[in-house]
Design a protein around this motif. Structure first.
Motif, PDB file in Angstrom:
ATOM      1  N   ALA A  26       0.838  -1.203   0.000  1.00  0.00           N
ATOM      2  CA  ALA A  26       0.000   0.000   0.000  1.00  0.00           C
ATOM      3  C   ALA A  26       0.871   1.250   0.000  1.00  0.00           C
ATOM      4  O   ALA A  26       0.585   2.230  -0.703  1.00  0.00           O
ATOM      5  N   SER A  27       1.950   1.218   0.772  1.00  0.00           N
ATOM      6  CA  SER A  27       2.852   2.367   0.842  1.00  0.00           C
ATOM      7  C   SER A  27       3.513   2.639  -0.501  1.00  0.00           C
ATOM      8  O   SER A  27       3.589   3.792  -0.954  1.00  0.00           O
ATOM      9  N   LYS A  46       1.222   9.243  -5.620  1.00  0.00           N
ATOM     10  CA  LYS A  46       1.546  10.606  -5.174  1.00  0.00           C
ATOM     11  C   LYS A  46       2.359  11.351  -6.221  1.00  0.00           C
ATOM     12  O   LYS A  46       2.169  12.561  -6.432  1.00  0.00           O
ATOM     13  N   HIS A  47       3.247  10.640  -6.896  1.00  0.00           N
ATOM     14  CA  HIS A  47       4.158  11.290  -7.842  1.00  0.00           C
ATOM     15  C   HIS A  47       3.674  11.238  -9.288  1.00  0.00           C
ATOM     16  O   HIS A  47       4.164  12.019 -10.118  1.00  0.00           O
ATOM     17  N   HIS A  48       2.729  10.346  -9.591  1.00  0.00           N
ATOM     18  CA  HIS A  48       2.297  10.192 -10.982  1.00  0.00           C
ATOM     19  C   HIS A  48       0.790  10.398 -11.183  1.00  0.00           C
ATOM     20  O   HIS A  48       0.375  10.782 -12.273  1.00  0.00           O
ATOM     21  N   LEU A  77       9.461  -0.697   3.573  1.00  0.00           N
ATOM     22  CA  LEU A  77       9.700   0.654   3.070  1.00  0.00           C
ATOM     23  C   LEU A  77       8.370   1.386   2.931  1.00  0.00           C
ATOM     24  O   LEU A  77       7.450   0.894   2.275  1.00  0.00           O
ATOM     25  N   ILE A  78       8.269   2.542   3.554  1.00  0.00           N
ATOM     26  CA  ILE A  78       7.060   3.356   3.449  1.00  0.00           C
ATOM     27  C   ILE A  78       7.234   4.459   2.413  1.00  0.00           C
ATOM     28  O   ILE A  78       6.301   4.811   1.688  1.00  0.00           O
ATOM     29  N   PHE A 108       3.112  10.860   4.799  1.00  0.00           N
ATOM     30  CA  PHE A 108       3.315  10.919   3.348  1.00  0.00           C
ATOM     31  C   PHE A 108       2.033  10.818   2.523  1.00  0.00           C
ATOM     32  O   PHE A 108       1.965  11.386   1.435  1.00  0.00           O
ATOM     33  N   TYR A 109       1.047  10.075   3.009  1.00  0.00           N
ATOM     34  CA  TYR A 109      -0.076   9.703   2.137  1.00  0.00           C
ATOM     35  C   TYR A 109      -1.437   9.956   2.791  1.00  0.00           C
ATOM     36  O   TYR A 109      -2.400   9.231   2.546  1.00  0.00           O
TER      37      TYR A 109
END
Length: 429
Positions: A200-201, A208-210, A367-368, A238-239
């Motif tokens: 999910a992260s 978030k970036h695309h 990794l998040i 972050f999300y």
């Protein structure tokens, strides 16, 4: 960590020393030193093959694995997030062959534990003195109404890395800019307990970036999960506007899938429409475990914790995700550690010796965000034939950016080190 890093490193060193103690056994330089067949070339099987040969080069070791390239589930989420390419999680078997291991790329379709033979797809048979199974997981197709193997081509699980990872990545990239990515997480035991939340992260990172207008909805058949507070803190950082999680108590359990319509229906009767539908189905031990008669009514494999020999069948050992080894989680690191202990036990048994008591370890990095990692770690031993946790802990809450960056780096270093240990693959950390 919530425990002493020095203590943890000491424990790991003890575990490695205990596992390696079998190397003191003299090699039996005879052609009848024994033959070991290993089924499955992942974290458990490939490790066992390499370490049996390391502990006693005279033993004949045959590793049977259908795939010529093994793609790891660990770090496959980074492929979805755009942080790694498929070739960076790909491993071949050429290095194992240099150790004198016979690698057969075929499928075992039957096991005769009375005659001590395995049968391959072409109906040829191979005999063994000891058999080690590392079959990983298979899916309980149909456990969620409407979700079978055919449906997984439209609503991929990607819980076995490879072709499914590529399908899901392409769907993610083709998703509308304001689309909805829906994840379905099962109840019960499954491979890599923190894995869905790392996924999910990584998907949220990509969005978030695309596709910053897109949303990610998690339909979760459980209320609590591994490293939950750490994940939720990272998501908040972050999300916050991307991830929405619906837990079991709020109707997160999915009971029906319509893969063609990309719809998930919950037990509360809610119908969730997706642009990309990622369904992680309920799981069981790899099917060869059922065929060999080592799995029980839970569809997982009970083992003797000291050696990882099957409780049901003598001279058959099982390691990795297929086993009932709680409190050890189903993870790549667990499989690697278990395989070393099982390898030592097999070599000892073939030499007519008692197995050295093993110590076990697991660390799972998640990794998040690219420079934001978290982890959980545990050290285990056995008491009265049961697996028990000696020490462990998770990353601290509210750690600073430098700490989270180190955890991300530790995760990359771990993957590079274990890839070299198992397959001899040099991975850039």
């Amino acid at each position: 960590m919530n425990f002493s890093r020095r203590k943890w490193l000491t424990t790991i060193a003890q575990a490695s020393a205990a596992t390696a103690a079998i190397t003191a056994f003299p090699a039996i330089a005879k052609s009848d030193a024994g033959r070991v067949i290993i089924v499955g070339g992942g974290f458990g099987g490939a490790t066992a093959a390499r370490y049996i040969k390391r502990f006693n080069p005279a033993i004949q070791v045959t590793l049977i694995e259908p795939a010529k390239i093994f793609y790891t589930c660990p770090f496959s989420n980074m492929v979805l997030g755009g942080l790694r390419q498929m070739e960076q999680i790909a491993h071949r078997y050429d290095n194992l062959k240099t150790f004198g291991i016979e690698v057969v790329h075929d499928l075992v379709i039957a096991v005769d534990t009375d005659k001590k033979t395995v049968r391959l797809r072409d109906n040829s048979t191979l005999a063994y003195d000891k058999l080690l199974l590392s079959p990983g997981i298979d899916f309980r197709w149909g456990a969620i109404e409407g979700y079978d193997e055919e449906a997984s081509l439209l609503a991929p699980h990607a819980w076995k890395a490879g072709e499914q990872t590529v399908i899901l990545k392409k769907q993610l990239e083709a998703m509308p800019d304001n689309g909805k990515f829906v994840m379905v997480i099962p109840e019960g035991a499954f491979r890599c307990p923190p894995g869905p939340y790392e996924r999910a992260s990584m998907v949220a990172h990509y969005l978030k970036h695309h596709k910053p207008k897109a949303k990610l909805i998690i339909l979760d058949a459980q209320d609590n999960f591994s490293k939950q507070s750490l994940f939720e803190q990272g998501w908040s950082t972050f999300y916050r506007d991307i991830i929405e999680r619906v837990p079991l108590s709020l109707g997160g359990k999915v009971t029906r899938i319509d893969a063609k319509a990309l719809e998930a229906e919950t037990e509360f009767g809610d119908l969730i429409k997706a642009d990309v539908l990622n369904v992680i189905p309920p799981q069981q031990a790899g099917l060869i475990a059922q065929t060999a008669g080592v799995a029980n009514e839970t569809l997982w494999v009970p083992i003797e914790a000291d050696t990882f020999e099957s409780q049901a069948v003598n001279d058959v050992y099982v390691v990795g995700d297929a086993t009932i080894a709680a409190p050890m989680p189903k993870s790549g690191f667990s499989a690697n550690t278990q395989a070393k202990v099982a390898a030592a036990a097999i070599v000892a048994s073939l030499a007519g010796k008692e197995a050295t008591k093993g110590l076990f370890a697991n660390t799972c990095y998640s990794l998040i965000a690219p420079d934001y990692g978290i982890s959980v770690a545990g050290a285990y031993t056995t008491e009265a034939g049961k697996m028990v946790e000696r020490s462990g802990g998770v990353s601290p809450m509210d750690a600073d950016e430098a700490f989270r960056k180190r955890e991300a780096d530790y995760g990359a270093d771990w993957y590079a080190a274990i890839s070299l240990d198992i397959w001899g693959t040099h991975v850039k950390a």
